[in-house]
Design a protein around this motif. Structure first.
Motif, PDB file in Angstrom:
ATOM      1  N   GLY A   1      62.117  88.947  -8.096  1.00 28.08           N
ATOM      2  CA  GLY A   1      63.188  89.814  -7.630  1.00 28.08           C
ATOM      3  C   GLY A   1      64.066  89.112  -6.621  1.00 28.08           C
ATOM      4  N   GLY A   2      65.023  88.351  -7.100  1.00 29.36           N
ATOM      5  CA  GLY A   2      65.861  87.599  -6.171  1.00 29.36           C
ATOM      6  C   GLY A   2      66.612  88.485  -5.198  1.00 29.36           C
ATOM      7  N   ASN A   3      67.174  89.592  -5.707  1.00 30.83           N
ATOM      8  CA  ASN A   3      67.897  90.522  -4.841  1.00 30.83           C
ATOM      9  C   ASN A   3      67.081  91.751  -4.469  1.00 30.83           C
ATOM     10  OD1 ASN A   3      70.476  89.422  -4.250  1.00 30.83           O
ATOM     11  ND2 ASN A   3      71.190  89.861  -6.322  1.00 30.83           N
ATOM     12  N   VAL A   4      66.266  92.248  -5.412  1.00 29.03           N
ATOM     13  CA  VAL A   4      65.551  93.509  -5.191  1.00 29.03           C
ATOM     14  C   VAL A   4      64.156  93.428  -5.804  1.00 29.03           C
ATOM     15  CG1 VAL A   4      65.519  96.003  -5.623  1.00 29.03           C
ATOM     16  CG2 VAL A   4      67.709  94.829  -5.261  1.00 29.03           C
ATOM     17  N   TYR A   5      63.158  93.881  -5.041  1.00 29.89           N
ATOM     18  CA  TYR A   5      61.789  94.034  -5.546  1.00 29.89           C
ATOM     19  C   TYR A   5      61.367  95.483  -5.314  1.00 29.89           C
ATOM     20  CZ  TYR A   5      56.764  93.147  -6.197  1.00 29.89           C
ATOM     21  OH  TYR A   5      55.462  93.175  -6.639  1.00 29.89           O
TER      22      TYR A   5
END
Length: 249
Positions: free
Chosen positions: A173-177
């Motif tokens: 999740g580069g931006n969001v996990y």
């Protein structure tokens, strides 16, 4: 990735900033203190990276916002709402500054409680008075290509509205996990994220978002905020990349 349900409704559009942001008549002002009116009622908390201050601040007074989103999250109770300024407007001849929210460590925003994060506000504090108005432009949370903008975990319900989650970098999740949570993303651009391998090839997945055992809904917006703030469609998931699977999601 074990994902229970994914509802995806993308109606992409690009809005423009309309109107003069310092007009105090643009809408109803927020109260000076939006604390609970009864036991168990939700509190609104306020954040402006430009003029806010975290030190000793519970973020619950609209004229004394906190500086960072994470500090407001830490101060918040279950069910609270956090208003996040995109613009900070101040002075006798009003000067508008644009906020960009950054941080240190692995994540800029780390959430383990049920909350609403609502960006897109103009925090206006001039000699004429102080107010928070809908500006309709997402507040930028920028990982600076070094960290993840948003991490959500737990048996919780979270709403994220009018935040631009960009330039994140993480193994999953580069931006969001999102893990084990129920999340609504509303008018939230998610761009330029990268999922990178660090230690093993179970990583490098979900450049934009990595969703694990979660119920996630995407809403492009379709909101009308009055005469010059009406717009529809603000959910581009674009320009994300992964070394293995799921460049976008």
């Amino acid at each position: 990735m074990n994902t229970r349900k994914l509802t995806l409704a993308l109606a992409l559009g690009v809005g423009t900033l309309l109107g003069l942001l310092w007009f105090l008549s643009a809408g109803p002002p927020a109260p000076a203190h939006a604390g609970p009116s009864a036991e168990g009622a939700a509190t609104t908390r306020y954040v402006s990276f430009i003029s806010g201050n975290d030190a000793g601040n519970d973020c619950a007074v609209s004229t004394n916002p906190c500086r960072t989103i994470q500090h407001a999250v830490d101060q918040a109770d279950e069910g609270d709402e956090i208003w996040i300024a995109t613009y900070d407007v101040t002075g006798i001849s009003p000067v508008t500054q644009t906020a960009v929210y950054t941080g240190t460590g692995e994540n800029i925003i780390y959430i383990t409680k049920s909350l609403t994060l609502r960006g897109g506000y103009a925090y206006i504090h001039t000699p004429l008075g102080s107010t928070w108005q809908n500006a309709g432009v997402p507040a930028e949370v920028n990982g600076e290509d070094e960290r993840r903008p948003l991490y959500i975990s737990g048996d919780i319900s979270v709403t994220v509205e009018l935040l631009a989650l960009v330039h994140g970098r993480a193994p999953l999740g580069g931006n969001v996990y999102v893990r084990n949570a129920d999340v609504l993303f509303k008018a939230t651009p998610i761009r330029y994220g990268a999922a990178v391998v660090q230690t093993n090839y179970a990583e490098g997945n979900g450049g934009g978002l990595y969703l694990d055992n979660s119920h996630v809904t995407f809403d492009p917006g379709n909101v009308d905020w009055g005469t010059f703030l009406g717009r529809a469609g603000l959910l581009p998931i674009q320009y994300n990349q992964a070394e293995w699977f799921g460049g976008g999601i």
